[in-house]
Scaffold this motif. Structure first.
Motif, short mmCIF file in Angstrom:
data_model
loop_
_atom_site.label_atom_id
_atom_site.label_comp_id
_atom_site.label_asym_id
_atom_site.label_seq_id
_atom_site.Cartn_x
_atom_site.Cartn_y
_atom_site.Cartn_z
N LYS A 190 48.95 37.75 35.45
CA LYS A 190 48.30 37.04 36.55
C LYS A 190 46.99 36.40 36.12
O LYS A 190 46.58 35.38 36.68
CB LYS A 190 48.07 37.96 37.74
CG LYS A 190 47.14 39.13 37.49
CD LYS A 190 47.05 40.02 38.70
CE LYS A 190 46.31 41.31 38.42
NZ LYS A 190 46.30 42.20 39.58
N LEU A 191 46.32 36.95 35.10
CA LEU A 191 45.04 36.40 34.71
C LEU A 191 45.18 35.07 33.96
O LEU A 191 44.20 34.35 33.78
CB LEU A 191 44.25 37.40 33.87
CG LEU A 191 43.93 38.72 34.59
CD1 LEU A 191 43.01 39.58 33.74
CD2 LEU A 191 43.33 38.48 35.96
N SER A 192 46.40 34.74 33.56
CA SER A 192 46.63 33.43 32.92
C SER A 192 47.20 32.41 33.91
O SER A 192 47.41 31.25 33.56
CB SER A 192 47.57 33.58 31.73
OG SER A 192 48.86 33.96 32.15
N MET A 193 47.45 32.85 35.14
CA MET A 193 47.97 31.93 36.17
C MET A 193 46.89 30.90 36.51
O MET A 193 45.70 31.19 36.46
CB MET A 193 48.39 32.70 37.42
CG MET A 193 49.46 33.75 37.17
SD MET A 193 51.06 33.08 36.69
CE MET A 193 51.63 32.47 38.26
N MET A 194 47.33 29.70 36.90
CA MET A 194 46.40 28.60 37.10
C MET A 194 45.83 28.59 38.53
O MET A 194 46.56 28.75 39.51
CB MET A 194 47.10 27.27 36.82
CG MET A 194 47.63 27.16 35.40
SD MET A 194 46.36 27.34 34.13
CE MET A 194 45.70 25.68 34.12
N VAL A 195 44.52 28.39 38.61
CA VAL A 195 43.81 28.22 39.87
C VAL A 195 42.88 27.01 39.69
O VAL A 195 42.00 27.04 38.83
CB VAL A 195 42.97 29.47 40.24
CG1 VAL A 195 42.16 29.22 41.52
CG2 VAL A 195 43.86 30.68 40.39
N GLY A 196 43.11 25.98 40.45
CA GLY A 196 42.27 24.79 40.33
C GLY A 196 42.28 24.19 38.94
O GLY A 196 41.27 23.68 38.47
N GLY A 197 43.44 24.26 38.27
CA GLY A 197 43.57 23.65 36.95
C GLY A 197 43.06 24.51 35.80
O GLY A 197 43.03 24.04 34.66
N GLN A 198 42.69 25.76 36.08
CA GLN A 198 42.20 26.65 35.02
C GLN A 198 42.87 28.01 35.15
O GLN A 198 43.19 28.44 36.26
CB GLN A 198 40.69 26.86 35.15
CG GLN A 198 39.87 25.62 34.93
CD GLN A 198 38.39 25.92 35.12
OE1 GLN A 198 38.04 26.64 36.05
NE2 GLN A 198 37.58 25.39 34.26
N PRO A 199 43.04 28.71 34.01
CA PRO A 199 43.54 30.08 34.10
C PRO A 199 42.57 30.92 34.94
O PRO A 199 41.35 30.75 34.86
CB PRO A 199 43.58 30.56 32.65
CG PRO A 199 43.62 29.30 31.83
CD PRO A 199 42.84 28.28 32.62
N LEU A 200 43.13 31.80 35.75
CA LEU A 200 42.32 32.61 36.67
C LEU A 200 41.18 33.32 35.96
O LEU A 200 40.03 33.30 36.44
CB LEU A 200 43.22 33.62 37.37
CG LEU A 200 42.55 34.64 38.29
CD1 LEU A 200 41.72 33.97 39.37
CD2 LEU A 200 43.59 35.56 38.90
N LEU A 201 41.44 33.97 34.82
CA LEU A 201 40.38 34.70 34.13
C LEU A 201 39.27 33.76 33.68
O LEU A 201 38.08 34.09 33.81
CB LEU A 201 40.95 35.46 32.93
CG LEU A 201 39.92 36.26 32.11
CD1 LEU A 201 39.15 37.25 32.98
CD2 LEU A 201 40.61 36.96 30.95
N ARG A 202 39.63 32.60 33.18
CA ARG A 202 38.60 31.64 32.75
C ARG A 202 37.77 31.18 33.94
O ARG A 202 36.55 31.05 33.86
CB ARG A 202 39.24 30.45 32.03
CG ARG A 202 38.20 29.50 31.46
CD ARG A 202 38.83 28.40 30.61
NE ARG A 202 37.80 27.58 30.00
CZ ARG A 202 37.19 27.86 28.87
NH1 ARG A 202 37.51 28.96 28.19
NH2 ARG A 202 36.25 27.07 28.38
N ARG A 203 38.44 30.95 35.06
CA ARG A 203 37.73 30.49 36.25
C ARG A 203 36.69 31.51 36.72
O ARG A 203 35.54 31.18 36.97
CB ARG A 203 38.73 30.21 37.39
CG ARG A 203 38.07 29.66 38.62
CD ARG A 203 38.95 29.75 39.86
NE ARG A 203 38.21 29.33 41.02
CZ ARG A 203 37.27 30.06 41.62
NH1 ARG A 203 36.98 31.25 41.17
NH2 ARG A 203 36.63 29.59 42.66
N ILE A 204 37.10 32.79 36.82
CA ILE A 204 36.16 33.81 37.30
C ILE A 204 35.04 34.02 36.29
O ILE A 204 33.87 34.24 36.66
CB ILE A 204 36.88 35.13 37.66
CG1 ILE A 204 35.98 36.04 38.48
CG2 ILE A 204 37.38 35.87 36.46
CD1 ILE A 204 35.88 35.73 39.93
N ALA A 205 35.36 33.93 35.00
CA ALA A 205 34.32 34.08 33.97
C ALA A 205 33.31 32.94 34.05
O ALA A 205 32.10 33.16 33.86
CB ALA A 205 34.94 34.16 32.59
N MET A 206 33.77 31.73 34.33
CA MET A 206 32.84 30.60 34.47
C MET A 206 31.94 30.79 35.68
O MET A 206 30.73 30.49 35.63
CB MET A 206 33.63 29.29 34.58
CG MET A 206 34.31 28.89 33.29
SD MET A 206 35.36 27.44 33.46
CE MET A 206 34.12 26.18 33.74
#
Length: 192
Positions: free
Chosen positions: A20-36
């Motif tokens: 699930k952490l590699s699933m896309m949210v707003g064009g980004q993987p979920l983990l990357r999005r929350i880290a940003m």
């Protein structure tokens, strides 16, 4: 400095093979999005164990510090015990689950601001509009030793539960403090 700890060491077991952490949210993987979102607010640490190499690759180029947490094999209590022990000395520390797709940097900042406004509390946390407690959760450093004793599947509940009277809730405008996506069906509905 108040570190932000993203809990990203789990197995995604309910996703039936997908992460699930590699699933896309707003064009980004979920983990990357929350880290940003977290890195825009403060020093960010990411607890990793399962799929660590894949998840670390999702964070490439971001100003985060990965924490490899072998104790995560025991479940969430092990993750919390191992990751909190690796954080630097600090007056408080924030935790956020990696699978909350709608949490923003403004939400993290609002919980941090609640500490300044309510310095006698020990826990400050995001909440749904109806007061249901969620994430992120900010802990006073005096609670840090309690994390060293965590075990079982209780996560941090044994730390949080006795301190309701010293917990400040920060209600958000919607359910994003408690909204996570744990199954393929939930992801399909979210992206549909």
């Amino acid at each position: 400095m108040i570190p932000i700890l993203i809990l990203a060491a789990g197995t995604s077991s309910r996703m039936r093979g997908a992460d699930k952490l590699s699933m896309m949210v707003g064009g980004q993987p979920l983990l990357r999005r929350i880290a940003m979102q977290a890195a825009a607010v403060g020093d960010t640490f990411v607890a990793l164990k399962h799929r660590a190499a894949e998840r670390l690759a999702l964070l490439d180029g971001l100003p985060i510090t990965p924490l490899l947490v072998p104790e995560a094999a025991e479940g969430q209590s092990g993750t919390l015990r191992g990751a909190v022990a690796q954080l630097p000395p600090c007056p408080a520390f924030m935790m956020v689950l990696a699978d909350l797709p709608l949490i923003t940097s403004d939400d993290l900042a609002a919980v941090l601001a609640a500490r300044d406004a309510n310095p006698d509390a020990l826990i400050w946390r995001g909440a749904a509009p109806d007061g249901t407690p969620g994430h992120p959760v900010l802990f006073d450093a005096s609670l840090r030793p309690a994390f060293a004793d965590l075990s079982g599947d209780d996560g941090g509940a044994s730390v949080v539960r006795p301190l309701r009277a010293r917990t400040i809730l920060v209600p958000f405008t919607d359910d994003r403090a408690v909204f996570d996506l744990d199954t393929p069906e939930a992801w399909a509905a979210f992206n549909g």
